[in-house]
Design an enzyme around this catalytic site. Structure first.
Site, PDB file in Angstrom:
ATOM      1  N   GLY A 148       4.351   1.198   4.589  1.00 27.20           N
ATOM      2  CA  GLY A 148       3.041   1.245   4.751  1.00 27.20           C
ATOM      3  C   GLY A 148       2.281   0.152   3.905  1.00 27.20           C
ATOM      4  CB  CYS A 149      -0.809  -1.870   4.402  1.00 24.32           C
ATOM      5  SG  CYS A 149      -1.810  -0.607   4.983  1.00 24.32           S
TER       6      CYS A 149
END
Length: 342
Positions: A148-149
């Site tokens: 996930g960013c």
């Protein structure tokens, strides 16, 4: 040697970002693009900024010919991704940009994503795609799960410090600002210009953000005991970028020394001089992550700040970095472009 790749979900932001990056890659050729809702359209119609490129027409996933394809980027929504990937030819290397294979524990996946995992055998073989910390495993993997960013940004700020034992593991607060493209391209009322501009708001307050599953998993594995951080994300009126401000208990100079040593040979991680702090305006459109350490006014406390572009280093750039390793290519190939400024 040129490798042929397919991008599934090319009509979304991360798919378009992959196309932008791979267009300048000397050893990778785009052979197929899927976008079920845009099937039959050209990429120029869906993303006019890519009209100068000679690209395949978007098709449905079912119409993609995988013969001769070496690697697939899967830029599909979670839940969809695991179903699609489980049906792909076993000969393919796969980089998944969704959340479907990030969590090793099936119970954790069900907790954070609300449904049982439907491809448990593939989940077992997936390698977590934080390139700088899983480089050797990624190079030999068939399936890599992109991070996930938000989770990637927080990990770049904290992993070296947890591993070195230089911060109090029970006093970690992550205050994170994320640009609107992190929410995807689908229409949502709260993302309308009139709803978002000229303001900012917290969301997933109180520890409900799904990326916490990754942070729990990774930080606890490093520490050898459970680690649960406080984490509040904020949506800001910007198109790209994540800025994580992390409050920790530890000596700032010691923390900075650890960071410098950890990242000194990393091509995409820049540790700023102590006391300087990064900005998302200085990494926009690039695969770089900037990290800074600042001493707090109180002795024994420090602030660690990390900035990256959520679509590039936080997603598609990281995916290409992983693909380079999986194809035995130089890790930096196609990714050394300078940030956009102003």
């Amino acid at each position: 040697m040129n490798y042929k790749i397919a991008i599934l979900g090319a009509s979304g932001y991360t798919g378009a970002e992959l196309v932008r990056l791979i267009a300048g890659h000397p050893s990778i050729e785009i052979s197929a693009l899927s976008g079920n809702s845009k099937a039959g359209q050209s990429m120029a119609q869906v993303f006019p900024h890519l009209r100068h490129l000679d690209l395949p027409v978007l098709s449905t996933i079912e119409d993609v010919d995988f013969s001769g394809i070496d690697l697939v980027f899967c830029a599909l929504p979670h839940k969809t991704s695991q179903d699609v990937i489980s049906k792909l030819p076993k000969t393919l290397k796969i980089v998944d940009l969704s959340a479907d294979f990030r969590l090793r524990d099936p119970a954790a996946y069900e907790k954070w994503y609300g449904n049982p995992h439907a491809a448990l055998e593939m989940q077992k073989e997936a390698v977590y795609g934080l390139t700088e910390f899983y480089r050797d495993e990624i190079a030999s993997a068939r399936l890599v799960a992109g991070t996930g960013c938000n989770a990637a940004t927080a990990q770049f700020a904290l992993r070296p410090l947890i591993a070195a034992g230089v911060i109090d593991l029970d006093e970690i607060i992550i205050d994170l600002a994320c640009a609107v493209s992190g929410a995807g391209r689908s229409l949502k009322e709260n993302l309308l210009h009139a709803e978002l501009s000229e303001g900012a708001h917290a969301y997933a307050v109180g520890g409900t953000h799904r990326h916490l599953g990754e942070l729990d998993q990774e930080f606890s594995a490093i520490a050898g005991r459970p680690v649960e951080v406080q984490f509040t994300p904020h949506l800001i009126p910007a198109n790209r970028g994540i800025l994580a401000t992390v409050y920790v208990k530890g000596d700032a100079q010691t923390l900075h020394n650890v960071m410098k040593k950890q990242y000194e040979d990393e091509p995409f991680i820049e540790v700023l001089p102590i006391g300087e702090h990064p900005s998302i305006r200085h990494i926009r459109g690039s695969n770089f992550c900037h990290v800074g350490v600042v001493a707090d006014r109180r002795d024994g406390r420090a602030i660690v700040i990390a900035a990256l572009d959520n679509l590039t280093k936080g997603s598609s750039g990281q995916a290409l970095q992983n693909a380079n390793l999986m194809l035995n290519l130089p890790e930096t190939l196609g990714l050394t472009m300078a940030p956009l400024f102003p």
